[in-house]
Design an enzyme around this catalytic site. Sequence first.
Site, PDB file in Angstrom:
ATOM      1  N   ASN A 171     -71.795  78.486  32.109  1.00 31.25           N
ATOM      2  CA  ASN A 171     -70.967  78.745  33.459  1.00 31.25           C
ATOM      3  C   ASN A 171     -70.871  79.924  33.633  1.00 31.25           C
ATOM      4  O   ASN A 171     -69.830  80.554  33.146  1.00 31.25           O
ATOM      5  CB  ASN A 171     -69.758  77.883  33.019  1.00 31.25           C
ATOM      6  CG  ASN A 171     -68.806  77.855  34.438  1.00 31.25           C
ATOM      7  OD1 ASN A 171     -69.254  78.371  35.886  1.00 31.25           O
ATOM      8  ND2 ASN A 171     -67.551  77.282  34.293  1.00 31.25           N
TER       9      ASN A 171
ATOM     10  N   ARG B 212     -73.878  75.302  34.955  1.00 26.31           N
ATOM     11  CA  ARG B 212     -72.865  74.518  36.083  1.00 26.31           C
ATOM     12  C   ARG B 212     -72.861  75.385  37.313  1.00 26.31           C
ATOM     13  O   ARG B 212     -73.034  76.691  37.276  1.00 26.31           O
ATOM     14  CB  ARG B 212     -71.472  74.794  35.563  1.00 26.31           C
ATOM     15  CG  ARG B 212     -70.501  74.015  36.517  1.00 26.31           C
ATOM     16  CD  ARG B 212     -69.047  74.642  36.481  1.00 26.31           C
ATOM     17  NE  ARG B 212     -67.981  74.132  37.434  1.00 26.31           N
ATOM     18  CZ  ARG B 212     -66.908  74.754  38.016  1.00 26.31           C
ATOM     19  NH1 ARG B 212     -66.562  75.817  37.527  1.00 26.31           N
ATOM     20  NH2 ARG B 212     -66.129  74.269  38.885  1.00 26.31           N
TER      21      ARG B 212
ATOM     22  N   HIS C 154     -65.624  69.533  41.571  1.00 28.09           N
ATOM     23  CA  HIS C 154     -65.191  69.010  40.259  1.00 28.09           C
ATOM     24  C   HIS C 154     -65.709  67.702  40.236  1.00 28.09           C
ATOM     25  O   HIS C 154     -65.533  66.798  39.301  1.00 28.09           O
ATOM     26  CB  HIS C 154     -63.670  68.393  40.127  1.00 28.09           C
ATOM     27  CG  HIS C 154     -62.687  69.882  40.433  1.00 28.09           C
ATOM     28  ND1 HIS C 154     -61.342  69.824  40.829  1.00 28.09           N
ATOM     29  CD2 HIS C 154     -62.743  71.078  39.634  1.00 28.09           C
ATOM     30  CE1 HIS C 154     -60.930  70.984  40.920  1.00 28.09           C
ATOM     31  NE2 HIS C 154     -61.691  71.819  40.160  1.00 28.09           N
TER      32      HIS C 154
ATOM     33  N   ARG D 238     -53.485  77.832  44.758  1.00 29.16           N
ATOM     34  CA  ARG D 238     -54.168  77.540  46.018  1.00 29.16           C
ATOM     35  C   ARG D 238     -53.021  76.431  46.638  1.00 29.16           C
ATOM     36  O   ARG D 238     -52.370  75.650  46.480  1.00 29.16           O
ATOM     37  CB  ARG D 238     -55.594  76.833  45.980  1.00 29.16           C
ATOM     38  CG  ARG D 238     -56.482  77.621  45.331  1.00 29.16           C
ATOM     39  CD  ARG D 238     -57.829  76.828  45.502  1.00 29.16           C
ATOM     40  NE  ARG D 238     -58.836  77.512  44.371  1.00 29.16           N
ATOM     41  CZ  ARG D 238     -59.434  76.985  43.660  1.00 29.16           C
ATOM     42  NH1 ARG D 238     -59.410  75.556  43.298  1.00 29.16           N
ATOM     43  NH2 ARG D 238     -60.617  77.475  43.098  1.00 29.16           N
TER      44      ARG D 238
ATOM     45  N   GLU E  10     -66.436  68.332  31.009  1.00 28.54           N
ATOM     46  CA  GLU E  10     -67.507  68.504  31.850  1.00 28.54           C
ATOM     47  C   GLU E  10     -68.643  69.097  31.081  1.00 28.54           C
ATOM     48  O   GLU E  10     -69.913  68.899  31.818  1.00 28.54           O
ATOM     49  CB  GLU E  10     -67.105  69.679  32.853  1.00 28.54           C
ATOM     50  CG  GLU E  10     -66.106  69.073  33.936  1.00 28.54           C
ATOM     51  CD  GLU E  10     -65.111  69.811  34.673  1.00 28.54           C
ATOM     52  OE1 GLU E  10     -65.765  70.400  35.846  1.00 28.54           O
ATOM     53  OE2 GLU E  10     -64.423  70.528  34.193  1.00 28.54           O
TER      54      GLU E  10
END
Length: 409
Positions: free
Chosen positions: A19, A100, A189, A250, A393
Amino acid sequence: MNPTSDGRHGATASVLVINAGSSSVKYQLVDPVGGEAMASGIVEKIGSSEGSVTHKVAGGKTQRTVDVPDHGAALRVVLDLFSEQGPSLEDANVVAVGHRVVQGGSLFSGPVVIDDAVVEDIRGLIPLAPLHNPGHVRGIEVARALFPDVPHVAVFDTAFFQTLPEAAYTYAIDAEVAREHGVRRYGFHGTSHEYVSQEVARVLDRPLEDLNTIVLHLGNGASASAVRGGVAVETSMGLTPLEGLVMGTRSGDIDPAIVFHLHRNAGMSIDEIDDLLNKRSGILGLAGDNDFRTLHELVEAGHEGARLALDVYVHRLKKYIGSYLAVLGRVDVIAFTAGVGENDEIVRRLVMRGLTDLGIEIDEVVNDVRSPEARTISPEGTKVRVMIVPTNEELAIARQSLELVGQQG
């Protein structure tokens, strides 16, 4: 093809999952069949002579300060650590490198074996993900050069949500403007939401196609999804990961006119507003800290901002659960996952409180027990089963990569 049946690669096959971000590279060497992480780590502060690397392997952890001027140097540091600290990548029989990628746009509805054309497509999506896709491209290019003899696979955060109905992914703006600039709901996600919805079916020993599930991925970034029979039909994140739930830094959903208001009346530039909504809002903006452990301590100490932050966070979650109940018509499972979802019993208790008439409740004693295993926390016989399902993941990326490589072979 189920990866466990891949006789060509054998039981010792592994996948190196990468990633690559703008200034970091996370990695994990995964046994896709057994599900174990054989090694993992992160290189941070890429572009600096004082970068850092952490390499974890069974029985130990290595941390160093390193000179990492670019992603190539970062991945060479990773290779050196595998050679020095193990496990040996040769002995691990790496059969694929899984990458990813945050934004796949409308181009990618599943994992793909990477070639030059795929790299250019990912590069072309940079305007939709300017913070993420540039790092992914650099990481892919370097990794392909360092690992030229194994296939590389891109797994996209957005792919799972390419099944959204048109009514769910369309924004009500001028249609021509939306088409020209790729403005639509993409969702993020997705690898986690797909993995968790499949794990729910596996743990309950029920056919995936029979289950309607609401997945709540609650980490520093947070998103919700409605999954009907294994197919995503709604999700909270939109064109970018900013939309939806309240998150660590956020804002989640706001009136879009707040942007105009701050520009016109506070004199803030677009970049300043972008920074505000993505990095200085959410729990951090309301409470001054985005660590939920600190948040609960502040609430206990009587901090009004922290109390309000928690209330806003929970209220937004309840709104999404209610809307997804309406979208799905029938909900069999609500699954909590990711850092906050898996580990914060207070958040789970507050979110589920007051939903008894909808057939939703939890056993608070069971809810308070920590465990790394997937489990049910609702009382026996309730209409909607509430579960905690740890996400993975990296394992999902490894399994998708191995499956795709097996199909291509």
